[in-house]
Design an enzyme around this catalytic site. Structure first.
Site, PDB file in Angstrom:
ATOM      1  N   ASP A  56       3.061  -2.602   1.213  1.00  0.00           N
ATOM      2  CA  ASP A  56       3.429  -4.476   1.401  1.00  0.00           C
ATOM      3  C   ASP A  56       3.822  -4.631   2.681  1.00  0.00           C
ATOM      4  O   ASP A  56       4.271  -5.880   3.473  1.00  0.00           O
ATOM      5  CB  ASP A  56       4.585  -6.028   0.287  1.00  0.00           C
ATOM      6  CG  ASP A  56       3.885  -4.786  -0.423  1.00  0.00           C
ATOM      7  OD1 ASP A  56       2.153  -5.046  -1.150  1.00  0.00           O
ATOM      8  OD2 ASP A  56       4.397  -5.183  -1.564  1.00  0.00           O
ATOM      9  N   ASN A  63      -3.920  -1.704  -7.362  1.00  0.00           N
ATOM     10  CA  ASN A  63      -2.301  -2.040  -7.635  1.00  0.00           C
ATOM     11  C   ASN A  63      -2.179  -2.044  -6.164  1.00  0.00           C
ATOM     12  O   ASN A  63      -1.282  -3.055  -5.436  1.00  0.00           O
ATOM     13  CB  ASN A  63      -1.853  -0.299  -7.667  1.00  0.00           C
ATOM     14  CG  ASN A  63      -2.512   0.576  -6.300  1.00  0.00           C
ATOM     15  OD1 ASN A  63      -3.638   0.793  -6.301  1.00  0.00           O
ATOM     16  ND2 ASN A  63      -1.574   1.853  -7.021  1.00  0.00           N
ATOM     17  N   SER A  79       3.727  -8.582  14.862  1.00  0.00           N
ATOM     18  CA  SER A  79       3.364  -9.913  14.411  1.00  0.00           C
ATOM     19  C   SER A  79       3.968 -10.510  13.983  1.00  0.00           C
ATOM     20  O   SER A  79       5.208 -10.050  13.503  1.00  0.00           O
ATOM     21  CB  SER A  79       2.560  -9.584  12.921  1.00  0.00           C
ATOM     22  OG  SER A  79       1.982 -10.539  11.606  1.00  0.00           O
ATOM     23  N   GLN A 130      -0.737   0.824   0.164  1.00  0.00           N
ATOM     24  CA  GLN A 130       0.812   1.556  -0.864  1.00  0.00           C
ATOM     25  C   GLN A 130       1.393   1.977   0.785  1.00  0.00           C
ATOM     26  O   GLN A 130       1.539   1.512   1.908  1.00  0.00           O
ATOM     27  CB  GLN A 130       0.983   2.465  -2.054  1.00  0.00           C
ATOM     28  CG  GLN A 130       0.539   1.910  -2.768  1.00  0.00           C
ATOM     29  CD  GLN A 130      -1.132   2.502  -3.570  1.00  0.00           C
ATOM     30  OE1 GLN A 130      -1.279   2.530  -3.373  1.00  0.00           O
ATOM     31  NE2 GLN A 130      -1.569   0.844  -3.722  1.00  0.00           N
ATOM     32  N   GLY A 149      -2.252  -5.232  -2.803  1.00  0.00           N
ATOM     33  CA  GLY A 149      -2.909  -6.488  -2.734  1.00  0.00           C
ATOM     34  C   GLY A 149      -2.366  -6.588  -1.214  1.00  0.00           C
ATOM     35  O   GLY A 149      -1.556  -6.331  -0.689  1.00  0.00           O
ATOM     36  N   HIS A 150      -3.891  -7.069  -0.245  1.00  0.00           N
ATOM     37  CA  HIS A 150      -3.483  -6.986   1.000  1.00  0.00           C
ATOM     38  C   HIS A 150      -3.707  -8.511   1.454  1.00  0.00           C
ATOM     39  O   HIS A 150      -4.804  -8.849   1.178  1.00  0.00           O
ATOM     40  CB  HIS A 150      -4.385  -6.206   2.009  1.00  0.00           C
ATOM     41  CG  HIS A 150      -3.836  -4.115   1.616  1.00  0.00           C
ATOM     42  ND1 HIS A 150      -4.619  -3.778   2.091  1.00  0.00           N
ATOM     43  CD2 HIS A 150      -3.254  -3.899   0.870  1.00  0.00           C
ATOM     44  CE1 HIS A 150      -4.821  -2.502   1.660  1.00  0.00           C
ATOM     45  NE2 HIS A 150      -3.480  -2.920   0.630  1.00  0.00           N
ATOM     46  N   LYS A 178      -0.544  -4.124   6.036  1.00  0.00           N
ATOM     47  CA  LYS A 178      -1.712  -3.596   6.855  1.00  0.00           C
ATOM     48  C   LYS A 178      -3.429  -4.529   6.737  1.00  0.00           C
ATOM     49  O   LYS A 178      -3.153  -4.675   7.191  1.00  0.00           O
ATOM     50  CB  LYS A 178      -1.542  -2.619   5.720  1.00  0.00           C
ATOM     51  CG  LYS A 178      -0.762  -1.640   5.068  1.00  0.00           C
ATOM     52  CD  LYS A 178      -0.673  -0.023   4.304  1.00  0.00           C
ATOM     53  CE  LYS A 178      -0.939  -1.018   2.578  1.00  0.00           C
ATOM     54  NZ  LYS A 178       0.360  -1.806   2.816  1.00  0.00           N
ATOM     55  N   ARG A 205       4.869 -10.015  -8.749  1.00  0.00           N
ATOM     56  CA  ARG A 205       7.405 -10.292  -8.925  1.00  0.00           C
ATOM     57  C   ARG A 205       7.689  -9.750  -8.012  1.00  0.00           C
ATOM     58  O   ARG A 205       7.055  -9.767  -7.174  1.00  0.00           O
ATOM     59  CB  ARG A 205       6.550  -8.451  -9.242  1.00  0.00           C
ATOM     60  CG  ARG A 205       6.327  -8.102 -10.516  1.00  0.00           C
ATOM     61  CD  ARG A 205       7.113  -7.363 -11.358  1.00  0.00           C
ATOM     62  NE  ARG A 205       5.937  -6.406 -10.409  1.00  0.00           N
ATOM     63  CZ  ARG A 205       5.892  -4.552 -10.203  1.00  0.00           C
ATOM     64  NH1 ARG A 205       6.911  -3.754 -10.970  1.00  0.00           N
ATOM     65  NH2 ARG A 205       4.375  -3.567  -9.302  1.00  0.00           N
TER      66      ARG A 205
END
Ligand code: GDP
Ligand code: IMO
Ligand code: MG
Length: 430
Positions: free
Chosen positions: A14, A39, A419, A231, A41-42, A17, A310
């Site tokens: 996270d 798994n 960023s 990941q 989430g981008h 990326k 989560r």
């Protein structure tokens, strides 16, 4: 002949990326995922719209660029179908520019069941998996019992599927798992299986290829290829905080096996780190904050999992872990994301060493999960101003430039860009 550039996460995932890949895509002809699966989430943001990708590479919003799901990736057909239809709703027709390796392995509904069964059996020792079936599907790959995307075109696919499913059901039984009560995204497993089998038709509409030949041909022709990691290095199967890791090689080495390119064809390695640190799920996290500062990082950084929702655990940046990741990956360029989250902080801290039983070290110990690690923190002055509209890297506030300079000094790697918001337009190249 060109080389594959790599972009990957240096922390526990996270790092941003998806956003950076989207920003870099105009410089490339091909964007290819090399490991992981749903798994991941981008998140990408542009024109005020937010997109979350799980299996599909983050170059997909650039219609003229080819996106490849490599052999090292796991595909869950139902999740894939949903992602394709979400894109279609946004006017993106991925059938044209998304190619899929025939050698990518499939996640079956029963892999997802086993993931839940394994986690339940672990009790308090559970990893906090995203429960997308990653561990069990990679287990079958290594055990040589898995099913691959290319297999769905074979006449005996259904037979092979049933055999594997039966094995999984037997395993779940030995783990005393209550299959009748188990739900996948709200569906009983039989119902989900019907949806899953129907979703194979969506997969068949895509260009299913031998992606290793495709990628190497692109390189021979001088095309530019960007490999997108999922990941982060500290979740790597070999070098992460085992067993609190994912089941794939998340580091640069994974690009070679996950896309079929030789080590000599790896070019720049761009590593991403947040200006602080987060982790979802269980496992060691030496700089984790349990106080108001941790809560502030979580709130201001909107640190909630892009896949599971989560809350992410938050803490200060961890230089020993970052140096370790730079070493493992051969990072040539650093990207730092989200310093804007700390705009209001009076001070910002950085862990430069670990104190383990009174001994200072900057190495990740083998006993990472067992020993008590006291992070040795160095305090930096906060910059106390908004970064919006700042325009260029050199105009960043001096305390932030000092903080970034210290990251460069301690890792020995130059920062290529920072960023400063979720939006595509807010990346300041140095
Ligand atoms: P990934 O898995 O590495 O692609 O990262 P995620 O998408 O899971 O999490 C990164 C989160 O931070 C997303 O919500 C992004 O929109 C957001 N983000 C990325 N870069 C920045 C940044 O520079 N500043 C802020 N405030 N948010 C960012
Ligand atoms: P992206 O690509 C953050 C974590 C899970 C869990 C462990 C194992 O968005 O950075 P798994 O589902 O692989 O069995 O989970 O790894 N994890 C991630 N954490 N970002 C991710 O992906 C993750 N993918 C897996 O929370 O602790
Ligand atoms: Mg993510």
């Amino acid at each position: 002949m060109s080389k594959v550039d790599v972009l990957l996460g240096l922390q526990w995932g996270d790092e941003g990326k998806g956003k950076i890949v989207d920003v870099l895509t105009p410089d490339y002809d091909v964007v290819a995922r090399f490991q992981g699966g749903p798994n991941a989430g981008h998140t990408l943001e542009f024109n005020g719209i937010k997109h979350v990708l799980h299996i599909i590479p983050s170059g997909i919003f650039h219609a003229e660029k080819i996106n490849v799901i490599g052999n090292g990736v796991l595909i869950e057909p139902c999740i894939f179908k949903k992602e394709i239809s979400d894109l279609a709703e946004k006017g993106v027709d991925a059938t044209k520019n998304l190619y899929i390796s025939k050698k990518a392995h499939l996640i079956l509904p029963s892999h997802r069941m086993l993931d839940a069964a394994n986690e339940q059996a672990k009790g308090n020792a559970k990893i906090g998996s995203t429960l997308k079936g990653i561990g069990p599907a990679y287990t079958d790959k290594i055990a040589r019992t898995g099913l691959r995307v290319g297999d769905i075109m074979e006449f005996d696919f259904r037979e092979k599927y049933e055999m594997l499913k039966c094995q999984h059901l037997r395993l779940a039984h030995t783990l005393n798992f209550d299959i009748a009560d188990f739900r996948i995204d709200g569906h009983a497993i039989d119902e989900y299986e019907r949806m899953w089998l129907a979703s194979l038709e969506t997969l068949k509409q895509f260009n299913l290829i031998n992606s290793e030949y495709f990628i190497n041909r692109c390189l021979d022709e001088g095309k530019r290829v960007l490999a997108e990691g999922a990941q982060g290095s500290m979740l790597d199967i070999d070098f992460g905080s085992y067993p609190f890791v994912t089941s794939s090689s998340t580091i640069t080495a994974g690009v070679c096996s996950g896309l079929g390119v030789a080590p000599s064809r790896i070019g720049r390695v761009m590593g991403i780190s947040k200006a602080y640190c987060t982790r979802v799920g269980a496992g060691p996290f030496p700089t984790e904050l349990f106080d108001d500062t941790g809560t502030r990082l979580c709130d201001l950084g909107h640190e909630y999992g892009a896949t599971t929702g989560r809350p992410r655990r938050c803490g200060w940046i961890d230089i020993p872990a970052l140096r370790y990741a730079c070493m493992l990956n051969g990072v040539t360029d650093l990207f730092v994301t989200k310093p804007d989250v700390m705009n209001d902080f009076d001070e910002v801290k950085m862990c430069v060493n670990y104190d383990i039983n009174g001994t200072l070290t900057d190495q990740i110990p083998f006993e990472f999960n067992e020993v008590e690690i006291k992070p040795q923190l160095v305090t930096h002055k906060g910059w106390k101003q908004s970064l919006q509209g700042i325009g260029s890297y050199s105009r960043l506030p001096q305390p932030l430039l000092d903080y970034l300079g210290e990251i460069e000094r301690l890792t020995g790697i130059p920062i290529k860009a920072v960023s400063i918001s979720p939006d595509r337009k807010d990346v300041l190249f140095k």
